[in-house]
Scaffold this motif. Structure first.
Motif, PDB file in Angstrom:
ATOM      1  N   ASP A   1       1.181   3.664   7.460  1.00 54.70           N
ATOM      2  CA  ASP A   1       0.789   2.834   6.326  1.00 54.70           C
ATOM      3  C   ASP A   1      -0.637   2.361   6.537  1.00 54.70           C
ATOM      4  O   ASP A   1      -1.291   2.761   7.508  1.00 54.70           O
ATOM      5  CB  ASP A   1       1.772   1.677   6.095  1.00 54.70           C
ATOM      6  CG  ASP A   1       1.819   0.686   7.246  1.00 54.70           C
ATOM      7  OD1 ASP A   1       0.766   0.326   7.788  1.00 54.70           O
ATOM      8  OD2 ASP A   1       2.931   0.263   7.597  1.00 54.70           O
ATOM      9  N   PHE A   2      -1.123   1.548   5.647  1.00 56.83           N
ATOM     10  CA  PHE A   2      -2.529   1.164   5.663  1.00 56.83           C
ATOM     11  C   PHE A   2      -2.704  -0.338   5.838  1.00 56.83           C
ATOM     12  O   PHE A   2      -3.634  -0.934   5.305  1.00 56.83           O
ATOM     13  CB  PHE A   2      -3.210   1.695   4.395  1.00 56.83           C
ATOM     14  CG  PHE A   2      -3.062   3.191   4.298  1.00 56.83           C
ATOM     15  CD1 PHE A   2      -3.917   4.035   4.982  1.00 56.83           C
ATOM     16  CD2 PHE A   2      -2.024   3.763   3.566  1.00 56.83           C
ATOM     17  CE1 PHE A   2      -3.756   5.407   4.930  1.00 56.83           C
ATOM     18  CE2 PHE A   2      -1.855   5.135   3.511  1.00 56.83           C
ATOM     19  CZ  PHE A   2      -2.723   5.963   4.193  1.00 56.83           C
TER      20      PHE A   2
ATOM     21  N   GLY B   1      -4.680   1.222   9.524  1.00 63.46           N
ATOM     22  CA  GLY B   1      -3.279   0.813   9.500  1.00 63.46           C
ATOM     23  C   GLY B   1      -2.584   1.124  10.798  1.00 63.46           C
ATOM     24  O   GLY B   1      -3.157   1.025  11.878  1.00 63.46           O
ATOM     25  N   LYS B   2      -1.339   1.534  10.678  1.00 60.33           N
ATOM     26  CA  LYS B   2      -0.522   1.843  11.846  1.00 60.33           C
ATOM     27  C   LYS B   2       0.433   2.977  11.502  1.00 60.33           C
ATOM     28  O   LYS B   2       0.640   3.301  10.334  1.00 60.33           O
ATOM     29  CB  LYS B   2       0.269   0.618  12.279  1.00 60.33           C
ATOM     30  CG  LYS B   2       1.310   0.213  11.232  1.00 60.33           C
ATOM     31  CD  LYS B   2       1.996  -1.062  11.588  1.00 60.33           C
ATOM     32  CE  LYS B   2       2.807  -1.617  10.441  1.00 60.33           C
ATOM     33  NZ  LYS B   2       2.077  -1.921   9.228  1.00 60.33           N
ATOM     34  N   ALA B   3       1.002   3.544  12.535  1.00 64.55           N
ATOM     35  CA  ALA B   3       2.048   4.542  12.377  1.00 64.55           C
ATOM     36  C   ALA B   3       3.242   4.100  13.207  1.00 64.55           C
ATOM     37  O   ALA B   3       3.098   3.784  14.386  1.00 64.55           O
ATOM     38  CB  ALA B   3       1.564   5.915  12.832  1.00 64.55           C
TER      39      ALA B   3
ATOM     40  N   HIS C   1       0.829  -1.192   0.000  1.00 67.08           N
ATOM     41  CA  HIS C   1       0.000   0.000   0.000  1.00 67.08           C
ATOM     42  C   HIS C   1       0.869   1.249   0.000  1.00 67.08           C
ATOM     43  O   HIS C   1       2.080   1.173   0.180  1.00 67.08           O
ATOM     44  CB  HIS C   1      -0.884   0.022   1.249  1.00 67.08           C
ATOM     45  CG  HIS C   1      -1.925  -1.041   1.278  1.00 67.08           C
ATOM     46  ND1 HIS C   1      -1.708  -2.331   0.879  1.00 67.08           N
ATOM     47  CD2 HIS C   1      -3.216  -1.009   1.665  1.00 67.08           C
ATOM     48  CE1 HIS C   1      -2.791  -3.050   1.026  1.00 67.08           C
ATOM     49  NE2 HIS C   1      -3.727  -2.269   1.509  1.00 67.08           N
ATOM     50  N   ASP C   2       0.216   2.388  -0.145  1.00 69.17           N
ATOM     51  CA  ASP C   2       0.894   3.669  -0.004  1.00 69.17           C
ATOM     52  C   ASP C   2       1.253   3.878   1.468  1.00 69.17           C
ATOM     53  O   ASP C   2       0.792   3.139   2.345  1.00 69.17           O
ATOM     54  CB  ASP C   2      -0.021   4.815  -0.439  1.00 69.17           C
ATOM     55  CG  ASP C   2      -0.315   4.798  -1.925  1.00 69.17           C
ATOM     56  OD1 ASP C   2       0.310   4.009  -2.664  1.00 69.17           O
ATOM     57  OD2 ASP C   2      -1.186   5.582  -2.350  1.00 69.17           O
ATOM     58  N   ALA C   3       2.057   4.899   1.734  1.00 68.35           N
ATOM     59  CA  ALA C   3       2.403   5.288   3.094  1.00 68.35           C
ATOM     60  C   ALA C   3       2.475   6.812   3.137  1.00 68.35           C
ATOM     61  O   ALA C   3       2.509   7.466   2.090  1.00 68.35           O
ATOM     62  CB  ALA C   3       3.729   4.666   3.515  1.00 68.35           C
ATOM     63  N   VAL C   4       2.474   7.358   4.335  1.00 68.85           N
ATOM     64  CA  VAL C   4       2.571   8.805   4.510  1.00 68.85           C
ATOM     65  C   VAL C   4       3.693   9.090   5.500  1.00 68.85           C
ATOM     66  O   VAL C   4       3.708   8.546   6.613  1.00 68.85           O
ATOM     67  CB  VAL C   4       1.247   9.410   5.030  1.00 68.85           C
ATOM     68  CG1 VAL C   4       1.400  10.898   5.292  1.00 68.85           C
ATOM     69  CG2 VAL C   4       0.111   9.141   4.056  1.00 68.85           C
ATOM     70  N   LEU C   5       4.636   9.924   5.075  1.00 66.86           N
ATOM     71  CA  LEU C   5       5.750  10.351   5.919  1.00 66.86           C
ATOM     72  C   LEU C   5       5.447  11.740   6.453  1.00 66.86           C
ATOM     73  O   LEU C   5       5.101  12.639   5.677  1.00 66.86           O
ATOM     74  CB  LEU C   5       7.045  10.385   5.099  1.00 66.86           C
ATOM     75  CG  LEU C   5       8.235  11.132   5.720  1.00 66.86           C
ATOM     76  CD1 LEU C   5       8.733  10.419   6.964  1.00 66.86           C
ATOM     77  CD2 LEU C   5       9.341  11.294   4.696  1.00 66.86           C
ATOM     78  N   THR C   6       5.585  11.919   7.763  1.00 68.16           N
ATOM     79  CA  THR C   6       5.447  13.229   8.385  1.00 68.16           C
ATOM     80  C   THR C   6       6.624  13.436   9.323  1.00 68.16           C
ATOM     81  O   THR C   6       6.915  12.570  10.145  1.00 68.16           O
ATOM     82  CB  THR C   6       4.132  13.338   9.190  1.00 68.16           C
ATOM     83  OG1 THR C   6       3.033  12.997   8.341  1.00 68.16           O
ATOM     84  CG2 THR C   6       3.934  14.742   9.730  1.00 68.16           C
ATOM     85  N   ALA C   7       7.299  14.556   9.200  1.00 70.44           N
ATOM     86  CA  ALA C   7       8.401  14.924  10.100  1.00 70.44           C
ATOM     87  C   ALA C   7       8.103  16.321  10.627  1.00 70.44           C
ATOM     88  O   ALA C   7       7.853  17.239   9.841  1.00 70.44           O
ATOM     89  CB  ALA C   7       9.735  14.902   9.371  1.00 70.44           C
TER      90      ALA C   7
END
Length: 153
Positions: A101-102, A141-143, A82-88
């Protein structure tokens, strides 16, 4: 400010108003959606994080942040479909990086053996080098996240 496909933005509604009123300025943030199995996103994430952290922390802290971010991004892209999202986010307490992620399956911290080659060491690095880290459920999903202080006395 745009950095490749990444964006660096200030979190908050009125950055100028907060500074002029004597309030704490909003935190700089990097946010990027990572495409499914897009391993080219790993060096892009490192470069964007390097730009965000250009004037942050004592020498060596931003390099640790880049390494740990690479590990979390790589894990999300390799171990999910799946796609994922990065946040800093850089805040008063330091840096927080989160890769969401999902897929609900939580990562397992394990000690790799000699047959694993160079695989299986990412979470060991995160555990060893981060000031704090963890996994939390997030929607479907999870982080996976880590935090680093700036390391300045």
């Amino acid at each position: 400010m745009a950095i490749g496909a990444f964006s660096v933005e200030t979190v908050g509604d009125n950055a100028d108003n907060a500074e002029s009123a004597g309030e704490e300025a909003p935190s700089p943030q990097l946010k990027r959606r990572l495409g499914r199995a897009d391993l080219g996103a790993v060096p892009e994430a490192r470069k964007a994080l390097r730009e965000l952290l250009r004037h942050w922390g004592r020498p060596g802290r931003s390099e640790i942040a880049e390494l740990l971010t690479s590990e979390l991004v790589t894990n999300a892209l390799i171990h999910t479909d799946h796609d994922a999202v990065l946040t800093a986010t850089v805040g008063p307490r330091g840096l927080r990086v989160e890769v969401r992620d999902f897929v609900a399956h939580r990562p397992t911290l394990r000690v790799p053996n000699a047959d694993d080659g160079t695989h299986g060491r990412g979470l060991i690095l995160v555990q060893s080098l981060a000031d704090a880290w963890g996994v939390r459920a997030h929607g479907v999903g999870k982080a996976v996240w880590f935090e680093l202080d700036a390391g300045v006395a």
